[in-house]
Design an enzyme around this catalytic site. Sequence first.
Site, mmCIF file in Angstrom:
data_model
loop_
_atom_site.group_PDB
_atom_site.id
_atom_site.type_symbol
_atom_site.label_atom_id
_atom_site.label_comp_id
_atom_site.label_asym_id
_atom_site.label_seq_id
_atom_site.Cartn_x
_atom_site.Cartn_y
_atom_site.Cartn_z
ATOM 1 N N HIS A 353 0.984 -1.212 -0.184
ATOM 2 C CA HIS A 353 0.048 0.078 -0.122
ATOM 3 C C HIS A 353 0.858 1.420 0.025
ATOM 4 O O HIS A 353 -0.193 2.325 0.091
ATOM 5 C CB HIS A 353 -1.079 0.060 1.924
ATOM 6 N N LYS A 532 -8.247 14.478 4.128
ATOM 7 C CA LYS A 532 -6.982 13.366 4.308
ATOM 8 C C LYS A 532 -5.953 13.018 5.563
ATOM 9 O O LYS A 532 -6.022 14.151 5.698
ATOM 10 C CB LYS A 532 -6.269 12.702 3.161
ATOM 11 N N ARG A 533 -5.566 11.798 5.874
ATOM 12 C CA ARG A 533 -4.249 11.959 6.657
ATOM 13 C C ARG A 533 -3.518 13.684 6.501
ATOM 14 O O ARG A 533 -3.200 13.715 5.318
ATOM 15 C CB ARG A 533 -3.278 11.189 7.313
ATOM 16 N N LYS A 538 1.955 14.563 1.251
ATOM 17 C CA LYS A 538 -0.660 14.992 0.215
ATOM 18 C C LYS A 538 -0.108 16.270 -0.334
ATOM 19 O O LYS A 538 -1.235 16.889 -0.747
ATOM 20 C CB LYS A 538 -1.307 14.198 1.096
ATOM 21 N N THR A 640 -8.438 6.475 -2.245
ATOM 22 C CA THR A 640 -9.810 6.345 -1.510
ATOM 23 C C THR A 640 -10.798 7.506 -1.790
ATOM 24 O O THR A 640 -11.808 7.592 -2.783
ATOM 25 C CB THR A 640 -10.193 4.886 -0.867
ATOM 26 N N LYS A 644 -14.124 8.409 -4.032
ATOM 27 C CA LYS A 644 -15.841 8.454 -3.732
ATOM 28 C C LYS A 644 -16.555 10.249 -3.493
ATOM 29 O O LYS A 644 -17.354 10.444 -3.599
ATOM 30 C CB LYS A 644 -15.862 8.448 -1.822
HETATM 31 C C1 26V Z 1 2.664 1.719 8.035
HETATM 32 C C2 26V Z 1 2.208 1.626 9.575
HETATM 33 C C3 26V Z 1 3.554 1.512 10.361
HETATM 34 C C4 26V Z 1 3.914 1.308 11.608
HETATM 35 C C5 26V Z 1 2.960 2.095 12.650
HETATM 36 C C6 26V Z 1 1.627 2.088 12.103
HETATM 37 C C7 26V Z 1 1.269 2.278 10.177
HETATM 38 C C8 26V Z 1 0.387 1.968 10.173
HETATM 39 C C9 26V Z 1 0.241 1.839 8.456
HETATM 40 C C10 26V Z 1 1.634 2.526 7.722
HETATM 41 C C11 26V Z 1 0.880 2.118 6.351
HETATM 42 C C12 26V Z 1 0.062 2.980 5.744
HETATM 43 C C13 26V Z 1 -0.327 2.882 4.325
HETATM 44 C C14 26V Z 1 -1.592 3.454 3.994
HETATM 45 O O1 26V Z 1 -2.107 3.446 4.411
HETATM 46 N N1 26V Z 1 -1.990 3.531 2.375
HETATM 47 C C15 26V Z 1 -2.534 4.013 2.046
HETATM 48 O O2 26V Z 1 -3.669 2.920 0.895
HETATM 49 C C16 26V Z 1 -5.012 3.091 0.836
HETATM 50 C C17 26V Z 1 -5.745 1.804 0.307
HETATM 51 O O3 26V Z 1 -4.551 0.939 -0.093
HETATM 52 C C18 26V Z 1 -4.590 4.138 -0.534
HETATM 53 O O4 26V Z 1 -5.248 4.138 -0.771
HETATM 54 C C19 26V Z 1 -3.218 4.682 0.032
HETATM 55 O O5 26V Z 1 -3.194 5.867 -0.860
HETATM 56 C C20 26V Z 1 -2.341 4.545 0.325
HETATM 57 O O6 26V Z 1 -1.100 5.897 1.381
#
Ligand code: 26V
Length: 796
Positions: A353, A532-533, A538, A640, A644
């Site tokens: 992701h 978004k975050r 971003k 995503t 929407k």
């Molecule tokens: C990484 C970590 C590292 C350790 C601590 C907790 C944590 C939580 C999340 C992540 C990775 C986040 C990846 C993510 O959310 N990617 C998003 O995924 C979406 C669904 O595929 C996509 O639409 C977004 O573009 C993408 O940023």
Amino acid sequence: MARKVRTSSEFRDALLKHLTYTMGKDPEHAQFFDWRMALSHAIRDRMVDHWVDSTRKTYEQDGKRVYYLSMEFLIGRLLEDGIVNLEMVEEVEDALDHFGMDMRTILNDEPDAALGNGGLGRLAACFLDSLSTIGCPAMGYGIRYENGLFKQSFVDGRQVESPETWLQEPHPWEFERPEVRFTLGFGGDVIYENGKTLWRPAELIQAEAFDTPIIGWKGKWANTLRLWAGRAVDPFDLGLFNAGDFAAAAEHEALARTISRVLYPEDSNEAGKELRLKQEFFFSAASIRDILRRFDSQHDDIRLLPKKVAIQLNDTHPAIAGPELLRILHDERGLSFEDALEIVHGCMNYTNHTLLPEALERWDERLFGRLLPRHLQIIDRIDDAHFKAHPQRTLSARSDGQVKMGELSFIVANRVNGVSALHTDLMKQTVFKELHALHPDRIVNETNGVTPRRWLHNCNPGLSRLITDTIGDGWVDDLEQLEKLEPSIRDKVWIERFEGVKAANKQALVSYVAQTHGVKLNPAAMFDIQIKRMHEYKRQHLNILEAIAHWQEIKDNPNGDWTPRVKIFAGKAAQGYHFAKDIIRLINDVAKLVNADHATRDYLQVIFLPNYNVTLAERLIPAADLSEQISTAGKEASGTGNMKFALNGALTVGTLDGANVEIRERVGDDNFFLFGMLADEVMQRRMMHDHAQQAIAADPRLARALNALRDGTFSPEDPGRYTHIADNLTWSDYFLVCSDFTDYWRAQREVDAAYRNPDKWAEMAALNVARSGWFSSDRTIRGYMCDIWGAESLLA
Ligand code: 26V
């Protein structure tokens, strides 16, 4: 169907029964909370038969089951979803009406289940909805966090976090399963006994299951979301208690519970925390045991596992499930390592992701070996086996003193997928270049999607009604039928209704913001939304810089013919991500000044709404005119939110990044405001050491906006507050805000011009709706079923 013969009085009785016997209240004394709980239980009752039927059918048919392992499920509220999917809206309204209660008020009492950070967790929730709608036998596995994603509020414009406590009130949707418990271990030693290698963990903990039924559209199918909670093996030490040490007596239980206490709130920042690794193993290992127990109850040849089981790893967070399954098959069940590996490989798949290097999970091998000594050995053997098969290979899962979860997942998985066409290509060219060369068929693309039930039908009832009046209701589970709207778009009466829906949605948002935040937004202005975050890639700071420049230009010529805009932001920043938090503060400071400026406020308003979550998104998206999807090209894996917005009739201003590329292809170039560098141009430009300074020198508007950050315009009481942002953008600017600014400005002025022609705008917006049907998560799930899982729907 049984549903049709049921009368509202039957449901009314069911509601009253739960109010009385589940909540112990009579209607005179019941609070909203009691009504909501009673209603939730009454609705849940109606789910159970479907749920039991689906489970029975799954066992009978013995088809392939899909297991979706995810650290995050950002599901939001469930009550409305349940009512709508069971087609009970009228019954519920009638029943509540009878008791003088309003359905909306009750629905609004429900807290969000915020067991996720952002895109990845929300995607998992959309997938659950689609899996049930399609009738694919599936189960989601995750962690039952006691505290979901933190609550965000602002103090003097600054983000303040407080704990989220969704489980303080009882959660009516879950069924506790005290009989489904597994004991898991950490640490300890690896011993060799009778020619066998065995792991003897030192610390034991139990995982207890909590099940939530996930009902699909029209209640035809229901799957399960199974979340694990940490429990002590030996919860209470009576000896210590009797000796008077009350705290120590309960210590085991407290320690065990911390494992499912908090959701890691870091988004894309490798936390590197021991507890995080424990959480990952805890839920992965419990899920693997549960999967094997279910398989064993129906089969006695473990070699059939890949035929019956597909496991999807939602990012690398559950990657340890691979070595754990291997360990059980080899160490505990005595299969040869090679046979065990082949079985594991046949079951596992991995979704990537993000390409951000800081988000690729890597664990220090000492920490890893201390917690999971046997798994570390197994990972080495996986590497060896891979090396034997591919002596030319250069990458391994364990190297440089680290365990690399991305490489591990890739090597173990049968299929690896990206989440948009561009992202999948970039995966092949960058992070997994070498591995892709060895396994050219392994990487596939499955472009993300969103569930049309929540993200159109439920959140935008006005538009849903207009669509259904025009083309019937088949679109709700066959979203590409939206194409059939196209001929109506040329019809003046239809387009007026379409405009009316958007105007009403905007008005609803205006009222909500006035009530909750005391700010009066101008409903006639264009609603320009970025939600978004918070992250530098971003580029919320690109958006606010453009707003500053625009404000300065309006101030220069307050009697100009400006297109009124309301800029709306929402999003959380990770607690430790100071730069992102400073951007939030900057936006709040800009809002304060700009909204108070009599010369400009008819043309420009800025607002940052606190505590962004699924429910707030459901309010904002239907009211949007313009969707901001402005990430540095190559950085947003898919997005995503972008889907929407388009589906709800907002036009996008965006870069060619993630799924924006595919959205633009489908809605048409003329109905999308494109700007910015392409992914390869970004890489080129970054090689230029003075890219930002050149961009600033070439664009006086940008230079002036940056100066306003430096001279304290937005923080007169603390003029240096934003100097570091200006410095960062001038001297480093890794995400190329400055280099894209000029083209972004140009696109925004085109947006202004387009908005001044309301008929044309409405036509473009309606074309976005009609052409976004492909972005349904039903389509995505069908893609996974066919390309990755080899699973079939059990619905006739
Ligand atoms: C990484 C970590 C590292 C350790 C601590 C907790 C944590 C939580 C999340 C992540 C990775 C986040 C990846 C993510 O959310 N990617 C998003 O995924 C979406 C669904 O595929 C996509 O639409 C977004 O573009 C993408 O940023």
